[in-house]
Design a protein around this motif. Sequence first.
Motif, PDB file in Angstrom:
ATOM      1  N   ASN A 258       0.882  -1.170   0.000  1.00  0.00           N
ATOM      2  CA  ASN A 258       0.000   0.000   0.000  1.00  0.00           C
ATOM      3  C   ASN A 258       0.917   1.216   0.000  1.00  0.00           C
ATOM      4  OD1 ASN A 258       0.447   0.855   2.873  1.00  0.00           O
ATOM      5  ND2 ASN A 258      -0.602  -1.072   3.336  1.00  0.00           N
ATOM      6  N   PRO A 259       0.400   2.430  -0.079  1.00  0.00           N
ATOM      7  CA  PRO A 259       1.289   3.588  -0.224  1.00  0.00           C
ATOM      8  C   PRO A 259       2.250   3.826   0.932  1.00  0.00           C
ATOM      9  CG  PRO A 259      -0.955   4.165  -0.834  1.00  0.00           C
ATOM     10  CD  PRO A 259      -1.023   2.820  -0.205  1.00  0.00           C
ATOM     11  N   PHE A 260       2.065   3.115   2.044  1.00  0.00           N
ATOM     12  CA  PHE A 260       2.878   3.363   3.222  1.00  0.00           C
ATOM     13  C   PHE A 260       3.784   2.198   3.605  1.00  0.00           C
ATOM     14  CE2 PHE A 260      -1.092   5.708   3.420  1.00  0.00           C
ATOM     15  CZ  PHE A 260      -0.650   7.008   3.587  1.00  0.00           C
ATOM     16  N   VAL A 261       3.623   1.064   2.943  1.00  0.00           N
ATOM     17  CA  VAL A 261       4.369  -0.136   3.327  1.00  0.00           C
ATOM     18  C   VAL A 261       4.973  -0.799   2.099  1.00  0.00           C
ATOM     19  CG1 VAL A 261       4.296  -2.367   4.489  1.00  0.00           C
ATOM     20  CG2 VAL A 261       2.787  -0.519   5.259  1.00  0.00           C
ATOM     21  N   LYS A 262       6.290  -0.967   2.145  1.00  0.00           N
ATOM     22  CA  LYS A 262       7.013  -1.691   1.097  1.00  0.00           C
ATOM     23  C   LYS A 262       7.717  -2.871   1.753  1.00  0.00           C
ATOM     24  CE  LYS A 262      10.622   0.376  -0.794  1.00  0.00           C
ATOM     25  NZ  LYS A 262      11.379   1.304  -1.669  1.00  0.00           N
ATOM     26  N   VAL A 263       7.616  -4.044   1.134  1.00  0.00           N
ATOM     27  CA  VAL A 263       8.245  -5.243   1.683  1.00  0.00           C
ATOM     28  C   VAL A 263       9.118  -5.884   0.613  1.00  0.00           C
ATOM     29  CG1 VAL A 263       7.895  -7.471   2.820  1.00  0.00           C
ATOM     30  CG2 VAL A 263       6.243  -5.616   3.181  1.00  0.00           C
ATOM     31  N   ALA A 264      10.321  -6.240   0.998  1.00  0.00           N
ATOM     32  CA  ALA A 264      11.255  -6.882   0.072  1.00  0.00           C
ATOM     33  C   ALA A 264      11.177  -8.394   0.201  1.00  0.00           C
ATOM     34  CB  ALA A 264      12.677  -6.400   0.363  1.00  0.00           C
ATOM     35  N   SER A 265      11.691  -9.086  -0.800  1.00  0.00           N
ATOM     36  CA  SER A 265      11.647 -10.553  -0.798  1.00  0.00           C
ATOM     37  C   SER A 265      12.523 -11.153   0.294  1.00  0.00           C
ATOM     38  CB  SER A 265      12.063 -11.100  -2.161  1.00  0.00           C
ATOM     39  OG  SER A 265      13.373 -10.655  -2.498  1.00  0.00           O
TER      40      SER A 265
ATOM     41  N   THR B 171       9.957  -1.482   4.644  1.00  0.00           N
ATOM     42  CA  THR B 171      10.242  -0.048   4.569  1.00  0.00           C
ATOM     43  C   THR B 171       8.947   0.716   4.778  1.00  0.00           C
ATOM     44  OG1 THR B 171      12.052  -0.408   3.010  1.00  0.00           O
ATOM     45  CG2 THR B 171      11.162   1.828   3.167  1.00  0.00           C
ATOM     46  N   GLY B 172       8.970   1.604   5.754  1.00  0.00           N
ATOM     47  CA  GLY B 172       7.833   2.492   5.956  1.00  0.00           C
ATOM     48  C   GLY B 172       8.004   3.739   5.109  1.00  0.00           C
TER      49      GLY B 172
END
Length: 723
Positions: free
Chosen positions: A39-46, A51-52
């Motif tokens: 979502n626009p606030f949460v990035k997740v790597a494999s 990352t917030g």
Amino acid sequence: MTMKVSRRGFLASASAAVLVLGVRPDGALAAGETDAMLNPFVKVASDGQVTGIVKHFEKGQGPATGLSTLIAEELGVSIEQITYEFAPSNPEIYANTFFGGFQGTGGSTAMANSFMQYRQAGAAARELLIKAAADAWGVDASGLKIVEGIVTGGGKTAPIGDFVAAASTMEAPADPPLTPPSEWRLIGNPDVRRLDSPIKTNGKAMFAMDLHLPNQMVAVISRAPSRGGLVAGFDDSACSEVKGFIRAATLPNKAGVAVYAEDTWAAFQARDLLSVDWDMSAAETRSSDEIKSEIMAALDEAPTYNVSKTDHAATKSAVDGAETVVEQTFYFPLLAHAPMEPLNCTIEANADGGVTLHDGCQAPTGPHMALSQIFELPMEKVRINTMLAGGSFGRRATPDADYQVEAALAFVITDRKRPVKLVWSREDDMRSGYYRPAVGHRVRVGLTGGKIVGWDHHVAGQSIMKGTAFEAMAVRDGIDHSSVEGTADGPYQIPGMFVGLTDTPKATSTLWWRSVGHTHTAYVMEVMMDQAAKAASADPVEFRLAYLSGEGDDQKRKANVLRLVAEKANWGNAPEGRYQGVAVHKSFGTYVAEIAEISGNPDDGIVIENVTCVVDCGIPVNPDVIKAQMEGGIGYGIGHVMRDQITLAGGEVEQYNFPDYEPLRISDIRGIDVHIVKSEAAPSGVGEPGTPPSAPALANAIAAASGVMVASLPMEEEGVYFA
């Protein structure tokens, strides 16, 4: 707390508006990419790293840690498994909902604005990853959970990174369940440390000043000696003597001459050799004494605006008929923000014909719009890369985006082939910057039988909001609330209270300054409460509590921090030779009480032995951050009232740097003790509320020690010496 966006509405809009980085148009991870925006606030790597995406910029006050904590709490990862990056300028997604459609940081709103929003974002990402795991394992999602970044349940375990690709193709749940407070691991945990501390101590942190782009030019501006002067002409022939000097040019708005060089030192050296003719016909010419006289004269007249909406005649009659009248006139000078990192930003051209602004950008929407107009580009062609800032106290967010516009104007008149880095020196900002307004107060308090029967309060000073783009939003019925906040709208239940306001002509450029109007209103309210208590022969703490006896939440919470600070500071039992002063104030939704304990006397030297602070900011998300912000706010408030002011002579600022605008030194306060109230109330701000009570607590301690009540600041100008 009232949110302008519902949980369901937020998630629906977020899902529709998400900018997916590293994800194909069909939603799957692109080949070779490892990160997915859930979502626009949460990035997740494999690899499971989270990352917030932080929409509030970091100038030392802690939102990078606070907002990341909320995501980590709901997502089910440890604080070590999350990092942060700053959001792009996009108010449709990252607006401060307390500011309407404007993206920005200020007013101690970061946590209050984003508490639910970031928890929802973390919870939504958690639910996507759990669903992806449930599908992969063929089990019921209700039996799965994420603990320390590991999905567990159904007899299986796997790191969240294993499910990022599948989760990125799914639709976010509209109303994800939130973690109950009884299960919080990180929110309220005093052992959670700031995410930005390691890089700030090992030198890896990139502040805006640290950015050096290939082939960049450095620009510095020669500005008029007083506000309002315009360039009539210049001679740069002597500048060629400086190795690295490139050129000089008048800015399109004639507000200054830009001097370009290969590096900062050469730019400053060349500027020193520049000769500029100034048209000063519209410039500021007043002295500080004239400004003060205008404010004092305004206090002699009837107020222009009735802020409290009460009967002024009735209040005057009640005060005049009281057994005892306590009255005092106060004056507060102009103050500079003086952050450690001087103003700077960098602009470069993009390959697509747009431009990028690299900046410790406190309010991206303003400069984004300004650059769009200056470069005649659509908004999507202007990008803002928000970086760390070394302080601000409000200075990096101005109604006219002053330094960003300067940089844009300095860039637009070049061939735009080389990036331009604009650098202000500390002297530039001290002499050509923006200032906390000069303000005066006159207060008459009537007491009969030891109780207040009337409070007549007149404020006169320079409006921050009037004449700016924020006037329509911030001024109501002619009243700029930032001039009077903390008076009639405070929790004290004072009978017969009248507050009036008169605007006076602005000197130089006024701007919000850490805690805005509360910087002076808290001082006046709390010093006058002490003076009234003295007239009533009452204990200052008990006297205040008598006006906080109501059943409202405001009264209860303010009374609670007052009682607690008295307990923690051992009020009334100071060691021999020491004296105490108390102050309590609500600002930005937060209640702070402070007791200053001093030794010595104004003639031989005051020693600030300790400041005890109790803060109620609702749910304390990051206690370590809260404690640091209270300590910083106390130091900022006390340091300025001790010895700082901005003065004008013929319109020109006389101070130039820290030798004559001296910041608080570590030896000025021997100790600060901070106590945080446990609360279930919605979180409120902590960046500013520590400042307002600090100065009046000190003033009241000085009055207790010597009988000297300091009504005009700074204190050293009134003969109060600090050891």
